[in-house]
Design an enzyme around this catalytic site. Structure first.
Site, PDB file in Angstrom:
ATOM      1  N   ARG A  59      -6.806 -20.755  -1.374  1.00 31.76           N
ATOM      2  CA  ARG A  59      -5.733 -20.534  -0.416  1.00 31.76           C
ATOM      3  C   ARG A  59      -4.625 -21.588  -0.500  1.00 31.76           C
ATOM      4  O   ARG A  59      -4.876 -22.778  -0.262  1.00 31.76           O
ATOM      5  CB  ARG A  59      -6.286 -20.505   1.009  1.00 31.76           C
ATOM      6  CG  ARG A  59      -5.240 -20.124   2.047  1.00 31.76           C
ATOM      7  CD  ARG A  59      -5.808 -20.105   3.460  1.00 31.76           C
ATOM      8  NE  ARG A  59      -4.796 -19.666   4.412  1.00 31.76           N
ATOM      9  CZ  ARG A  59      -3.834 -20.455   4.902  1.00 31.76           C
ATOM     10  NH1 ARG A  59      -3.768 -21.707   4.522  1.00 31.76           N
ATOM     11  NH2 ARG A  59      -2.957 -19.976   5.759  1.00 31.76           N
ATOM     12  N   HIS A 118      -0.084 -21.290   0.120  1.00 29.84           N
ATOM     13  CA  HIS A 118       0.947 -20.285   0.410  1.00 29.84           C
ATOM     14  C   HIS A 118       1.677 -19.814  -0.844  1.00 29.84           C
ATOM     15  O   HIS A 118       1.873 -18.626  -1.050  1.00 29.84           O
ATOM     16  CB  HIS A 118       1.952 -20.825   1.431  1.00 29.84           C
ATOM     17  CG  HIS A 118       1.400 -20.880   2.819  1.00 29.84           C
ATOM     18  ND1 HIS A 118       0.375 -21.716   3.185  1.00 29.84           N
ATOM     19  CD2 HIS A 118       1.733 -20.195   3.937  1.00 29.84           C
ATOM     20  CE1 HIS A 118       0.098 -21.541   4.466  1.00 29.84           C
ATOM     21  NE2 HIS A 118       0.904 -20.615   4.949  1.00 29.84           N
ATOM     22  N   LYS A 144       6.605  -1.909   1.993  1.00 27.12           N
ATOM     23  CA  LYS A 144       5.403  -1.337   2.610  1.00 27.12           C
ATOM     24  C   LYS A 144       4.214  -2.282   2.436  1.00 27.12           C
ATOM     25  O   LYS A 144       3.273  -2.000   1.688  1.00 27.12           O
ATOM     26  CB  LYS A 144       5.120   0.049   2.002  1.00 27.12           C
ATOM     27  CG  LYS A 144       4.252   0.941   2.887  1.00 27.12           C
ATOM     28  CD  LYS A 144       4.324   2.381   2.403  1.00 27.12           C
ATOM     29  CE  LYS A 144       3.337   3.309   3.077  1.00 27.12           C
ATOM     30  NZ  LYS A 144       3.409   3.371   4.523  1.00 27.12           N
ATOM     31  N   LEU A 157      10.988   1.523   7.226  1.00 25.51           N
ATOM     32  CA  LEU A 157      10.392   1.962   5.983  1.00 25.51           C
ATOM     33  C   LEU A 157      11.044   3.309   5.663  1.00 25.51           C
ATOM     34  O   LEU A 157      10.923   4.256   6.442  1.00 25.51           O
ATOM     35  CB  LEU A 157       8.880   2.146   6.118  1.00 25.51           C
ATOM     36  CG  LEU A 157       8.285   2.557   4.778  1.00 25.51           C
ATOM     37  CD1 LEU A 157       8.099   1.345   3.889  1.00 25.51           C
ATOM     38  CD2 LEU A 157       7.005   3.310   4.935  1.00 25.51           C
ATOM     39  N   ARG A 178       8.527   3.793  -4.787  1.00 27.37           N
ATOM     40  CA  ARG A 178       8.598   2.860  -3.650  1.00 27.37           C
ATOM     41  C   ARG A 178       7.647   1.681  -3.870  1.00 27.37           C
ATOM     42  O   ARG A 178       7.972   0.534  -3.559  1.00 27.37           O
ATOM     43  CB  ARG A 178       8.274   3.598  -2.343  1.00 27.37           C
ATOM     44  CG  ARG A 178       8.403   2.708  -1.116  1.00 27.37           C
ATOM     45  CD  ARG A 178       8.339   3.492   0.179  1.00 27.37           C
ATOM     46  NE  ARG A 178       7.036   4.108   0.377  1.00 27.37           N
ATOM     47  CZ  ARG A 178       6.766   4.991   1.342  1.00 27.37           C
ATOM     48  NH1 ARG A 178       7.724   5.370   2.178  1.00 27.37           N
ATOM     49  NH2 ARG A 178       5.570   5.504   1.464  1.00 27.37           N
ATOM     50  N   GLU A 192      12.229   3.429  14.522  1.00 26.43           N
ATOM     51  CA  GLU A 192      11.255   4.316  13.865  1.00 26.43           C
ATOM     52  C   GLU A 192       9.938   4.188  14.607  1.00 26.43           C
ATOM     53  O   GLU A 192       9.833   3.427  15.568  1.00 26.43           O
ATOM     54  CB  GLU A 192      11.082   3.976  12.373  1.00 26.43           C
ATOM     55  CG  GLU A 192      10.459   2.622  12.115  1.00 26.43           C
ATOM     56  CD  GLU A 192      10.105   2.377  10.642  1.00 26.43           C
ATOM     57  OE1 GLU A 192       9.866   3.341   9.892  1.00 26.43           O
ATOM     58  OE2 GLU A 192      10.057   1.189  10.250  1.00 26.43           O
ATOM     59  N   TYR A 232       0.839  -1.202   0.000  1.00 26.83           N
ATOM     60  CA  TYR A 232       0.000   0.000   0.000  1.00 26.83           C
ATOM     61  C   TYR A 232       0.870   1.246   0.000  1.00 26.83           C
ATOM     62  O   TYR A 232       2.069   1.193   0.282  1.00 26.83           O
ATOM     63  CB  TYR A 232      -0.947   0.012   1.203  1.00 26.83           C
ATOM     64  CG  TYR A 232      -0.283   0.391   2.510  1.00 26.83           C
ATOM     65  CD1 TYR A 232       0.587  -0.490   3.159  1.00 26.83           C
ATOM     66  CD2 TYR A 232      -0.478   1.651   3.080  1.00 26.83           C
ATOM     67  CE1 TYR A 232       1.206  -0.138   4.338  1.00 26.83           C
ATOM     68  CE2 TYR A 232       0.145   2.009   4.268  1.00 26.83           C
ATOM     69  CZ  TYR A 232       0.978   1.114   4.898  1.00 26.83           C
ATOM     70  OH  TYR A 232       1.602   1.468   6.061  1.00 26.83           O
TER      71      TYR A 232
END
Ligand code: PDD
Length: 278
Positions: A99, A101, A147, A203, A50, A179, A31
């Site tokens: 589903r 992995h 991110k 980040l 990014r 951070e 995101y």
């Protein structure tokens, strides 16, 4: 409110993602949060760069990066956000599949969601007088440079801060203050600005790089290195940087004041220069 989902513009209430979306099942997605000042998108390109880095790291085959800017612009128009403050939220996941992995084979189309919504800035007093923070153990994985939407450690840390009456939780790993739960951290020692180096442990914020740019412009010496937890209270100043946080002084950590408990001159110079940029 109109949002963008997988090629369509539709009312938020009608936007639906399948329950087998890997963002839902595995937090297998990325995101970005981008700030809009007075109807204009701020620092779009570095956010998209990014995102591109993250897509490469997660091997998500999304090829529509160039369309995201125009989509965001259209959402600002359609939602009447051409004046005042707003944020753009972008999320890209690996897509929906039964589903398992390992990646779906053959590939499925990524899920792409973009929203623009009004943003109420934090009170001016936060910037003028500073905020409180707490320290928490850094329980995150070691690819904090990506991110991803896997934010549970950040969520729990931020909730802990909120319950303690603080604005931010500062992650501590091996005796180093790394951070915040949703911001980067800067300290001033002597005349030098110190922040954790861009690495897999943080980040690397877009706002952080703007602050570094400003520091260079103002001739403020910078050291990208660790801020030791046991030296935190030797700092003359402390501040946070982030898309929604901007440049925010921290005047108290774990109930103890930083210096005299008031925002310092270096922070204030950087705040002023940041305001000028926006
Ligand atoms: N958070 N560090 C972390 C862990 C973050 O989540 C963020 C941003 C930052 C600052 O990055 P930037 O300057 O690019 O916003 C640092 C966003 C705003 C969020 O999760 O809402």
């Amino acid at each position: 409110m109109l949002v963008y989902l997988n090629g369509q513009y539709l009312p938020l209430e009608e936007a639906r993602v399948p329950v087998e979306d890997r963002g839902f099942l595995f937090a297998d997605g990325l995101y970005e949060v981008i700030r809009v000042y007075n109807g204009r998108i701020f620092a779009l390109e570095p956010h998209l760069r990014r995102l591109a880095d993250g897509l490469r790291a997660l091997r998500i085959g999304f090829t529509g990066l160039d369309e995201l800017g125009p989509i965001a612009e259209r959402l600002l128009d359609e939602n009447g956000l051409r004046s005042g403050d707003a944020t753009i939220y972008i999320q890209v996941t690996r897509g929906a599949a039964p589903r398992a992995h390992a990646f779906p084979s053959p590939d499925v189309p990524p899920t792409v969601y973009v929203a623009a919504r009004p943003f109420t800035p934090y009170p001016a007093a936060y910037y003028e007088n500073g905020v409180k923070a707490i320290t928490v153990p850094d329980t995150r994985w070691t690819r904090c440079d990506i991110k991803t939407v896997a934010l549970i450690a950040n969520v729990l840390a931020n909730q802990q801060a909120k319950e303690a009456g603080a604005f931010e939780a500062l992650f501590v790993r091996d005796g180093v203050v790394i951070e915040g739960s949703h911001s980067n951290l800067f300290a001033v020692f002597g005349d030098t600005l110190v922040t954790y180096p861009a690495s897999n442990y943080i980040l690397a914020g877009i706002t952080r790089s703007i602050v570094l740019d400003i520091a260079a412009e103002l001739g403020i010496p910078v050291r990208q290195g660790p801020i030791l937890a046991d030296q935190l209270f030797a700092a003359g100043e402390l501040f946070l940087s982030g898309t929604t946080t901007e440049v925010m002084p921290v005047v108290q950590v774990d109930g103890r004041p930083i210096a005299d408990g008031r925002p310092g001159p270096v922070t204030q110079r950087i705040q002023r220069a940041f305001r000028e940029r926006i």
